[in-house]
Design a protein around this motif. Structure first.
Motif: not given
Length: 503
Positions: A112-128
């Motif tokens: 299959i063909y996908l458009n994929i976004y990987f975005q950082p998830y922050y909590k308390g200013g830290k990448i969780m």
């Protein structure tokens, strides 16, 4: 004064409202038409995943709490793990457009063909963790790839044909040429893009070409025309150019596909043939006229001597001389038509009277068929009555010739669309559909076995067509095999004010 402490009540309402907003956000997350998942920790454990993402991957909610590489080992094998690590380490989002993904769905490997976004998830200013957003673009990608493959195959084919070929937009602006065009003209795409092709036309012919092209664009009718094009060496060669409209599913013209076929040699051969026919016809006419004069003298002498047997033979010979004279006159007419030298003597005449006159003569010379007449009203035509009588004569002669098993033909006239329609109906062998248009072209002979036994050079209907066209009319045929044919001629009352007929 008295007061009440409402702090707990306010906090309770605020918490209830927050819970409602959280629930709404969760519902939107789970029902979104794109795939969402939240991956936490260095091992990218699946914390949340919505229904669309589960459908993409062919998994279920049992995957929650497990590392994505465990649930989808193909993710690691295809190199996606490094993107997850990169986003977690750098905090920079990554967008993969139309990325090909091989997924194991219920034991079946699917692409299959996908458009994929990987975005950082922050909590308390830290990448969780990492939020992944996926949209399935398989249908769009495959459709585009199929279109690109078709385009590539077409261009490969078009680049290997001997013709010049091109594609224009719906408005007539040319957007693509094949290699043969660039080889012939010695140009580049920039020089001829759009309407740049005009610079390779003969300036004297260009206005008529543009007029015809613009008319076809407006009417959506196929384009066909012969005109010269300039080669890279500066010489001009004659080309037969055809263009057909390409329509979408709704019937709207979206493009035009055109070809230019070099017919220079063909035109030269036609000119040589016409010159030969003209010369041969003129050379034959003089001795034939002498032969005809001698036969008439001999016929008179035999009549005086009452030599019945010899006189009968002489009449047969005279009949054949007349046929040969007619053939030579037809050949001369063809050559005059080709050179535009056929003279027309035009005046007003009674069309029905002309039809009766031709039928009266034809009936006397034909003992095999009864010619029935169905004439309508009083019809006055402006044109060359001698040329038009030649057309009527030819159509009746053909009707008799090609219906040997019948004993009648029907000749009719009627008024239609500011003009007169003549029809000549026979009950003979009929004409195949593939031959019905071609029989009006020069020297065309039907290849049908039933017709090859009939004599002729294939110029009679061509001459009729040229005469009728010159008089602003139309000629056509309707036919059924084994049932017969009906030839129609439409002539305007006055071709000087001709309007296109609805026939």
């Amino acid at each position: 004064a008295s007061g009440y402490d409402v702090t707990e009540e306010v906090i309770s309402k605020r918490n209830s409202k927050q819970q409602l907003l959280n629930q709404q956000a969760y519902d939107l997350f789970m029902q979104a038409p794109v795939g969402f998942s939240l991956l936490l920790g260095d091992d990218h454990r699946i914390e949340l995943v919505n229904h669309t993402a589960l459908e993409f991957t062919g998994k279920n909610e049992d995957c929650i709490g497990k590392p994505v590489t465990e649930i989808l080992p193909e993710v690691q094998m295809q190199g996606f793990s490094k993107f997850l690590d990169q986003v977690r380490q750098t905090g920079q989002s990554i967008h993969l457009k139309e990325s090909k993904v091989m997924l194991d769905r219920n034991g079946i490997i699917e692409k299959i063909y996908l458009n994929i976004y990987f975005q950082p998830y922050y909590k308390g200013g830290k990448i969780m963790g990492i939020l992944t957003i996926m949209s399935d673009v398989t249908d769009q990608v495959l459709s585009r790839k199929n279109a690109e493959e078709l385009k590539e195959r077409f261009e490969t084919m078009a680049n290997n044909i001997p013709n010049l070929a091109w594609i224009s937009d719906a408005d007539g602006s040319i957007s693509w040429y094949n290699d043969r065009w660039y080889e012939f003209t010695g140009t580049t795409k920039e020089q001829v893009d759009g309407w740049g092709w005009q610079s390779f036309h003969d300036p004297k012919r260009l206005p008529s070409v543009i007029e015809r092209w613009e008319k076809c664009i407006a009417t959506k009718e196929p384009f066909e025309m012969v005109f010269p094009l300039r080669a890279a060496d500066g010489s001009f060669r004659q080309f037969l150019t055809r263009a057909a409209p390409i329509r979408d599913k709704e019937g709207k013209v979206i493009q035009w596909l055109g070809t230019n076929t070099d017919i220079t040699k063909q035109k030269e051969m036609e000119r040589m043939k016409d010159d030969f026919m003209s010369m041969a016809s003129h050379e034959l006419k003089t001795p034939l006229t002498t032969i005809k004069a001698y036969t008439q003298i001999v016929e008179m002498n035999l009549r005086e001597k009452n030599d019945v047997d010899s006189l009968a033979l002489m009449k047969r010979m005279n009949s054949q001389v007349n046929k040969l004279t007619t053939l030579i006159e037809d050949l001369l007419d063809v050559t005059k038509m080709q050179k535009g030298k056929l003279v027309y003597n035009e005046n007003f005449f009674d069309f029905n009277d002309l039809v009766r006159e031709v039928i009266d003569y034809m009936q006397k010379t034909s003992g095999s068929h009864k010619i029935k007449i169905q004439l309508t009203g009083d019809i006055t035509i402006f044109g060359d009555n001698n040329k038009i009588s030649q057309v009527i004569d030819n159509l009746i002669s053909n009707a008799i010739k090609y219906s040997p098993g019948a004993n009648e033909i029907i000749v009719s006239t009627e008024i239609r669309d500011d003009g007169a329609v003549l029809s000549v109906q026979d009950f003979g062998i009929g004409i195949l559909a593939k031959d019905r248009k071609k029989i009006f072209t020069q020297f065309y002979r039907v290849s049908d076995e039933r017709q090859i036994t009939f004599p002729g050079m294939g110029i009679g209907l061509y001459i009729c067509t040229e005469i009728i066209n010159r008089q602003g009319g139309k000629i056509w045929v309707e036919s059924k095999i084994g049932k017969g044919s009906t030839f129609y001629v439409w002539l305007p009352f006055d071709h000087r004010n001709v309007v296109e007929p609805n026939v």
